[in-house]
Design a protein around this motif. Structure first.
Motif, mmCIF file in Angstrom:
data_model
loop_
_atom_site.group_PDB
_atom_site.id
_atom_site.type_symbol
_atom_site.label_atom_id
_atom_site.label_comp_id
_atom_site.label_asym_id
_atom_site.label_seq_id
_atom_site.Cartn_x
_atom_site.Cartn_y
_atom_site.Cartn_z
ATOM 1 N N MET A 148 0.829 -1.202 0.000
ATOM 2 C CA MET A 148 0.000 0.000 0.000
ATOM 3 C C MET A 148 0.860 1.247 0.000
ATOM 4 S SD MET A 148 -2.882 -1.310 2.737
ATOM 5 C CE MET A 148 -3.620 0.308 2.988
ATOM 6 N N PHE A 149 1.889 1.246 0.835
ATOM 7 C CA PHE A 149 2.759 2.423 0.926
ATOM 8 C C PHE A 149 3.529 2.631 -0.369
ATOM 9 C CE2 PHE A 149 6.848 4.403 1.933
ATOM 10 C CZ PHE A 149 6.416 5.577 2.542
ATOM 11 N N ILE A 150 4.081 1.558 -0.939
ATOM 12 C CA ILE A 150 4.889 1.681 -2.155
ATOM 13 C C ILE A 150 4.036 2.156 -3.328
ATOM 14 C CG2 ILE A 150 6.195 0.376 -3.875
ATOM 15 C CD1 ILE A 150 7.230 -1.390 -1.595
ATOM 16 N N ILE A 151 2.863 1.535 -3.523
ATOM 17 C CA ILE A 151 1.988 1.924 -4.635
ATOM 18 C C ILE A 151 1.528 3.371 -4.469
ATOM 19 C CG2 ILE A 151 -0.270 1.524 -5.707
ATOM 20 C CD1 ILE A 151 0.113 -1.439 -5.230
ATOM 21 N N SER A 152 1.136 3.742 -3.256
ATOM 22 C CA SER A 152 0.680 5.110 -3.010
ATOM 23 C C SER A 152 1.802 6.109 -3.259
ATOM 24 C CB SER A 152 0.169 5.242 -1.570
ATOM 25 O OG SER A 152 -0.922 4.375 -1.335
ATOM 26 N N ALA A 153 3.010 5.788 -2.793
ATOM 27 C CA ALA A 153 4.142 6.702 -2.975
ATOM 28 C C ALA A 153 4.467 6.883 -4.457
ATOM 29 C CB ALA A 153 5.365 6.168 -2.223
ATOM 30 N N ILE A 154 4.429 5.793 -5.227
ATOM 31 C CA ILE A 154 4.700 5.882 -6.669
ATOM 32 C C ILE A 154 3.636 6.737 -7.351
ATOM 33 C CG2 ILE A 154 4.778 4.566 -8.816
ATOM 34 C CD1 ILE A 154 6.021 2.256 -7.213
ATOM 35 N N CYS A 155 2.365 6.486 -7.032
ATOM 36 C CA CYS A 155 1.274 7.240 -7.656
ATOM 37 C C CYS A 155 1.356 8.724 -7.328
ATOM 38 C CB CYS A 155 -0.075 6.683 -7.189
ATOM 39 S SG CYS A 155 -0.451 5.044 -7.838
ATOM 40 N N LEU A 156 1.626 9.042 -6.071
ATOM 41 C CA LEU A 156 1.702 10.447 -5.670
ATOM 42 C C LEU A 156 2.920 11.123 -6.296
ATOM 43 C CD1 LEU A 156 0.720 10.028 -1.909
ATOM 44 C CD2 LEU A 156 -0.664 11.070 -3.717
ATOM 45 N N GLY A 157 4.021 10.377 -6.409
ATOM 46 C CA GLY A 157 5.203 10.930 -7.066
ATOM 47 C C GLY A 157 4.942 11.235 -8.537
ATOM 48 N N LEU A 158 4.256 10.327 -9.221
ATOM 49 C CA LEU A 158 3.909 10.558 -10.628
ATOM 50 C C LEU A 158 2.951 11.735 -10.772
ATOM 51 C CD1 LEU A 158 3.430 6.874 -11.869
ATOM 52 C CD2 LEU A 158 5.323 8.418 -12.409
ATOM 53 N N VAL A 160 2.756 14.386 -8.766
ATOM 54 C CA VAL A 160 3.537 15.607 -8.562
ATOM 55 C C VAL A 160 4.328 15.954 -9.811
ATOM 56 C CG1 VAL A 160 5.465 16.621 -7.267
ATOM 57 C CG2 VAL A 160 3.668 15.375 -6.057
ATOM 58 N N TYR A 161 4.935 14.945 -10.428
ATOM 59 C CA TYR A 161 5.679 15.186 -11.663
ATOM 60 C C TYR A 161 4.744 15.706 -12.754
ATOM 61 C CZ TYR A 161 8.420 14.364 -15.875
ATOM 62 O OH TYR A 161 9.069 14.533 -17.070
ATOM 63 N N PHE A 162 3.559 15.099 -12.873
ATOM 64 C CA PHE A 162 2.603 15.511 -13.904
ATOM 65 C C PHE A 162 2.165 16.963 -13.696
ATOM 66 C CE2 PHE A 162 -1.808 15.994 -15.339
ATOM 67 C CZ PHE A 162 -1.691 15.625 -16.667
ATOM 68 N N ILE A 163 1.885 17.327 -12.457
ATOM 69 C CA ILE A 163 1.413 18.685 -12.170
ATOM 70 C C ILE A 163 2.519 19.716 -12.368
ATOM 71 C CG2 ILE A 163 0.510 20.212 -10.362
ATOM 72 C CD1 ILE A 163 -1.578 18.297 -11.405
ATOM 73 N N GLY A 169 -0.226 19.942 -16.691
ATOM 74 C CA GLY A 169 -0.077 20.235 -15.270
ATOM 75 C C GLY A 169 0.044 21.722 -15.004
ATOM 76 N N LYS A 170 0.817 22.404 -15.847
ATOM 77 C CA LYS A 170 0.939 23.859 -15.702
ATOM 78 C C LYS A 170 -0.409 24.532 -15.941
ATOM 79 C CE LYS A 170 5.420 24.077 -14.952
ATOM 80 N NZ LYS A 170 5.957 24.554 -13.649
ATOM 81 N N ALA A 171 -1.175 24.008 -16.897
ATOM 82 C CA ALA A 171 -2.506 24.569 -17.160
ATOM 83 C C ALA A 171 -3.438 24.347 -15.970
ATOM 84 C CB ALA A 171 -3.095 23.925 -18.415
ATOM 85 N N ILE A 192 -9.565 20.943 -18.868
ATOM 86 C CA ILE A 192 -8.832 20.876 -17.603
ATOM 87 C C ILE A 192 -9.711 20.282 -16.508
ATOM 88 C CG2 ILE A 192 -7.757 22.248 -15.777
ATOM 89 C CD1 ILE A 192 -6.054 21.894 -18.296
ATOM 90 N N ILE A 193 -10.975 20.668 -16.491
ATOM 91 C CA ILE A 193 -11.893 20.124 -15.487
ATOM 92 C C ILE A 193 -12.066 18.622 -15.692
ATOM 93 C CG2 ILE A 193 -14.312 20.117 -14.746
ATOM 94 C CD1 ILE A 193 -14.318 23.154 -15.226
ATOM 95 N N ILE A 194 -12.209 18.193 -16.945
ATOM 96 C CA ILE A 194 -12.312 16.760 -17.232
ATOM 97 C C ILE A 194 -11.051 16.030 -16.759
ATOM 98 C CG2 ILE A 194 -12.381 15.039 -19.086
ATOM 99 C CD1 ILE A 194 -14.144 16.922 -20.669
ATOM 100 N N THR A 195 -9.893 16.625 -17.040
ATOM 101 C CA THR A 195 -8.624 16.012 -16.640
ATOM 102 C C THR A 195 -8.519 15.874 -15.131
ATOM 103 O OG1 THR A 195 -7.523 16.984 -18.583
ATOM 104 C CG2 THR A 195 -6.114 16.223 -16.782
ATOM 105 N N VAL A 196 -8.933 16.901 -14.416
ATOM 106 C CA VAL A 196 -8.870 16.886 -12.953
ATOM 107 C C VAL A 196 -9.779 15.789 -12.390
ATOM 108 C CG1 VAL A 196 -9.616 18.181 -10.917
ATOM 109 C CG2 VAL A 196 -8.118 19.252 -12.590
ATOM 110 N N PHE A 197 -10.992 15.668 -12.923
ATOM 111 C CA PHE A 197 -11.897 14.614 -12.455
ATOM 112 C C PHE A 197 -11.350 13.238 -12.809
ATOM 113 C CE2 PHE A 197 -14.978 17.884 -11.616
ATOM 114 C CZ PHE A 197 -15.824 17.330 -10.663
ATOM 115 N N ALA A 198 -10.748 13.103 -13.981
ATOM 116 C CA ALA A 198 -10.168 11.819 -14.380
ATOM 117 C C ALA A 198 -9.024 11.427 -13.453
ATOM 118 C CB ALA A 198 -9.688 11.889 -15.829
ATOM 119 N N LEU A 199 -8.165 12.386 -13.118
ATOM 120 C CA LEU A 199 -7.059 12.113 -12.199
ATOM 121 C C LEU A 199 -7.582 11.705 -10.826
ATOM 122 C CD1 LEU A 199 -4.569 15.018 -13.048
ATOM 123 C CD2 LEU A 199 -4.188 12.581 -13.428
#
Length: 294
Positions: A148-158, A160-163, A169-171, A192-199
């Protein structure tokens, strides 16, 4: 000292899953300035998607996990298009969005109960990973907790990189600061709203699978998002770093409360924390005031 480290490990594990849930709240709030209470229903669907992909379709765990995340991302987009977009087109007050989100949450929960092949029955994930803990000295780390920790950390890291390092992400950052000015500068705010809901839906699906694996799956599992909402408020609604920090701190506080006081006070402490934050620092640890976003 051993018990302290053991509770810390457990807190980091559950806090990381809270973080996956909380970023969905923060992403939507940063753009649309309302709390999407239908997020719990999306997480619940994620838990069911993962369960049926593993048991009914017998997919490998990584495929089932990604499949559940993609399914909930699509579900989140459908919710935005059918429930929130008409309100945005009519420039409805934000209160209407909150009422609509609460109604959608109840709808998602009850449609699962009404389906004859699902219903209100509690379901347990198959044992995918051994329950034998990993021994590190006197510490015992559960394999699922570590996963759980490893998967969550990878997802959150990705995330942050995307944003921080992609054009979209800049948009998103620009739109979260001022949606009207972003539209005037040529940003497709509807996309952008669609992207945010998808994420948010994607990470909700992963959180639903992980939470369902650790506990069990049932139609009311989405109530756990009350904790992620508290974490998002604690860290600061609209702030992704705040959502992550608030979630981890909440997970640690809960496990230490259970370990050193009593598990009966676990939820009590969480909601006392919410009230205290709203009274003392409504913006949370890292949130911005509405004036800052205007």
């Amino acid at each position: 000292m051993t018990q302290f480290l053991q509770q810390l490990i457990n807190g980091l594990s559950i806090g990381s899953v809270y973080a996956l849930m909380a970023v969905g709240y923060s992403l939507v709030y940063s753009i649309m300035n309302f709390s999407n209470f239908a997020h719990g229903g999306v997480i619940m669907f994620g838990a069911y998607f993962g369960f049926f992909y593993l048991t009914l379709f017998r997919l490998p765990f990584p495929v089932a996990l990604i499949g559940a995340a993609l399914s909930t991302a699509i579900l989140a987009i459908i919710i935005e298009r059918t429930a929130y977009k008409p309100l945005r087109n009519r420039r409805a007050p934000f209160l209407y969005f909150i009422i609509c989100a609460m109604g959608m949450s109840i709808f998602l929960e009850n449609i699962i109960i009404a389906l004859p092949f699902i219903g209100p029955t509690f379901r347990t994930y198959p044992e995918i990973f051994s329950k034998t803990p990993i021994k590190i000295g006197s510490l015992a780390v559960g394999r699922l907790d570590l996963l759980m920790f490893i998967i969550s950390a990878i997802c959150l890291g990705l995330l942050v990189y995307f944003i921080d390092f992609t054009k979209i992400g800049k948009a998103i950052q620009a739109t979260s600061y001022n949606i009207k000015a972003s539209a005037l500068m040529g940003i497709n705010t509807d996309f952008i709203i669609i992207t945010v809901f998808a994420l948010g839906g994607f990470f909700a699906g992963i959180a639903g699978v992980l939470f369902g694996m650790k506990y069990t799956v049932y139609p009311q599992i989405g109530v756990i998002t009350n904790k992620s909402f508290i974490a998002a408020v604690f860290g600061g609604l609209g702030s992704l770093p705040g959502a992550v920090i608030g979630s981890v701190l909440l997970g640690i506080i809960e496990t230490f409360t259970s370990g050193y006081i009593s598990s009966q006070y676990r939820d009590l402490i969480a909601f006392v924390l919410l009230i205290a934050v709203l009274v003392i620092r409504p913006r949370g640890l890292m949130g911005k005031s509405n004036e800052d976003k205007a």
